[in-house]
Structures are given as structure tokens and as C-alpha cells.
Design an enzyme around this catalytic site. Structure first.
Site, short mmCIF file in Angstrom:
data_model
loop_
_atom_site.label_atom_id
_atom_site.label_comp_id
_atom_site.label_asym_id
_atom_site.label_seq_id
_atom_site.Cartn_x
_atom_site.Cartn_y
_atom_site.Cartn_z
N ASN A 9 -1.97 -0.04 8.81
CA ASN A 9 -2.10 -1.16 8.71
C ASN A 9 -2.44 -1.85 10.12
OD1 ASN A 9 -2.11 -3.83 8.32
ND2 ASN A 9 0.10 -3.94 7.88
N LYS A 11 -3.26 -4.86 10.87
CA LYS A 11 -3.04 -6.01 11.32
C LYS A 11 -4.09 -6.77 11.95
CE LYS A 11 1.65 -4.90 11.06
NZ LYS A 11 3.25 -5.10 11.31
N HIS A 95 2.30 -8.42 1.99
CA HIS A 95 2.86 -7.90 3.16
C HIS A 95 4.00 -9.08 3.71
CE1 HIS A 95 3.47 -6.82 7.39
NE2 HIS A 95 3.29 -5.46 6.87
N GLU A 97 4.46 -10.29 6.43
CA GLU A 97 3.92 -11.16 7.29
C GLU A 97 3.14 -12.40 6.77
OE1 GLU A 97 2.03 -8.43 9.88
OE2 GLU A 97 4.05 -7.74 10.54
N GLU A 167 9.02 -1.89 2.66
CA GLU A 167 9.29 -2.25 4.01
C GLU A 167 10.24 -3.06 4.45
OE1 GLU A 167 4.99 -1.51 6.09
OE2 GLU A 167 4.85 -3.53 5.20
N GLY A 173 7.84 -3.61 13.08
CA GLY A 173 7.29 -3.84 14.56
C GLY A 173 8.52 -4.10 15.24
N SER A 212 8.17 0.66 11.45
CA SER A 212 8.51 1.44 12.66
C SER A 212 8.42 3.09 12.22
CB SER A 212 9.93 1.09 13.34
OG SER A 212 9.67 -0.40 13.97
N GLY A 233 2.00 0.61 10.80
CA GLY A 233 1.36 -0.51 11.87
C GLY A 233 1.15 -0.07 13.17
N GLY A 234 2.04 -0.25 14.12
CA GLY A 234 1.88 -0.01 15.45
C GLY A 234 1.13 1.46 15.68
#
Ligand code: PGA
Length: 250
Positions: A9, A11, A95, A97, A167, A173, A212, A233-234
Site C-alpha cells: 500500500n 499510500k 483503510h 486512514e 490492521e 505506520g 508495521s 505500507g512503509g
């Protein structure tokens, strides 16, 4: 056997240049990924570039959001048919966010899920509790409510071919990952809750963990019996890290 699926993802990250380098890196390492399905969910403006760069590979791609409307006066929105027009297979729905920053409630998420699935996209339904909800002991009630919102609209059978991403919001994050046991417990709860309505659906649906997940902790998380992959993500922005996670999935 459920085929594991690792999805990046991205983002709101990347540029045409960085995305090309990232995908070149991922493509170069895909030979070592044996059985896992691999996908990236990318900013919509880059979908065309990504589609071109992933032609002839086994890497799927998708959007991060979709409108409930088919077409018309909805400035800034993107429809299911637009995603499909560029070859998207997946779309993230709900999601955290989108829920917390853009006011998407359970009803909106359920509507997006239904629209995406009917159009032929595979929705990745994101659910998970906040830190406060975990500390209050309401994790199961929250994920149950988020799941029920979708099942009430679309029915239990709609879940089977979709993907659920558990999640925990407090792990997204933050570098704070759920322990493998914490994650497994919620995954098992989700599956048992689905099994109350349909054992077939519960056995079939793939449930990713997200929050994470990284090159260092993926193998242990992915070894849990009810964790069928990851939404990353990251760590999905670094080819080597993303590939390490994909390889850990099988
Ligand atoms: P993270 O994000 O891996 O950076 O925690 C996961 C997600 O939001 O899907």
C-alpha cells in the site's frame, strides 16, 4: 490451502521516477518468490504507469480507494470502471486512514465494498481497532461490527473471494507491530465469526495482517495459521524489504 498474498500500500508516496526504480527492483527479485501472490496498491495517478511496467509479470495492482458512484458529477472521484479500464485487479476499501481522515463510516465502506465486488474488482476490506478500543477490551466487538456492516449489505458469500486486511490502527505506520499471537488471536476470531455464517467462506477467505509488518518481523507473523499474507505500507516502498516479506510468505 489459501495462497498467501502480499500487497503493498504505497499510500500517497512516490514519483514517476521512484516508482519505476521500485518496480524494477521488485520485478528483478520476483524469481525468488515461490508461491505468494504479489500486488501493489498505488496512487491512482500512477496506475497507468504501473500497468505498463507490470505488463507480462505476475504482479497484480490496484487502487487505494473507489467511488460508490458509477459516473457523473463527483469531482475528484474515481469509479470502478476507470480502475478496471487500466487493468486493476484490487482496490483497498475502508483503510483506517480513509475512515479516520476522510470520514468513511461503516456504511460508506460497505457500499464501496459492494460496488467494487459487483464490478469485478477484488476488494481488500481493511478493518481494525484503535489503541483506545484495544485498551477498552473492545477489539473483537469493533472488528465484528466492521465485518457485519459489509455482510449485512452484501451477504456472507460476497466475502469468500475478497481479501480481509486486519490492521490494528495503533500499529499502522508506528513501528509498533502486533505480536504474532495478538494478530493470530484476532485473525482466528475473524475466521470463527465468519464460520458462524459459513464454514466454506471462513476456510476460503484470505486474511492479511497489516501494521508495521517489515522484513524483520514478517516471517513470524506469516507463520501463524490464520495469517494469509500482509498489507504493507512503509516497507513496500523499499524493493528489498518488500521482496523479503514476499519471500517470507512463500
Ligand atoms: P504500515 O502501513 O506497514 O506502514 O504500518 C500498513 C497500512 O496502512 O496498510
Amino acid at each position: 490451502m489459501r495462497q498467501p498474498i502480499i500487497a503493498g500500500n504505497w499510500k500517497m508516496n512516490g514519483s514517476r521516477e521512484s516508482i519505476k526504480a521500485l518496480l524494477d527492483g521488485i520485478k528483478a527479485g520476483m524469481g525468488d518468490v515461490k508461491s505468494a501472490e504479489v500486488a501493489v496498491c498505488v496512487p491512482s495517478i500512477y496506475i497507468a504507469d504501473v500497468a505498463e511496467q507490470l505488463k507480462g509479470t505476475d504482479i497484480g495492482f490496484g487502487g487505494q480507494n473507489v467511488s460508490t458512484e458509477e459516473k457523473g458529477a463527483f469531482t475528484g472521484e474515481i469509479s470502478t470502471s476507470m480502475l478496471l479500464d487500466f487493468g486493476c485487479k484490487y482496490v483497498l476499501v475502508g483503510h483506517s486512514e480513509r475512515r479516520s481522515l476522510y470520514g468513511e463510516d461503516d456504511a460508506v465502506v460497505a457500499a464501496k465494498f459492494a460496488v467494487a465486488r459487483k464490478a469485478g474488482l477484488i476488494p481488500v476490506l481493511c478493518i481494525g481497532e484503535t489503541l483506545e478500543e484495544r485498551e477498552n477490551g473492545t477489539t473483537e466487538a469493533v472488528v465484528a461490527r466492521q465485518l457485519d456492516a459489509v455482510i449485512d449489505v452484501d451477504g456472507i458469500d460476497a466475502i469468500a473471494d475478497c481479501i480481509i486486511a486486519y490492521e490494528p490502527v495503533w500499529a499502522i505506520g508506528t513501528g509498533k507491530t502486533a505480536t504474532p499471537q495478538q494478530a493470530q488471536d484476532v485473525h482466528a476470531f475473524i475466521r470463527s465469526k465468519l464460520a458462524d455464517k459459513s464454514k466454506d467462506v471462513a476456510d476460503k477467505v484470505r486474511i492479511q495482517y497489516g501494521g508495521s509488518m517489515n522484513a524483520g518481523n514478517a516471517a513470524e507473523l506469516l507463520s501463524q495459521p490464520d495469517i494469509d499474507g500482509g498489507l504493507i505500507g512503509g516497507a513496500s516502498l523499499v524493493a528489498e524489504d518488500f521482496l523479503t516479506i514476499c519471500k517470507a510468505a512463500g
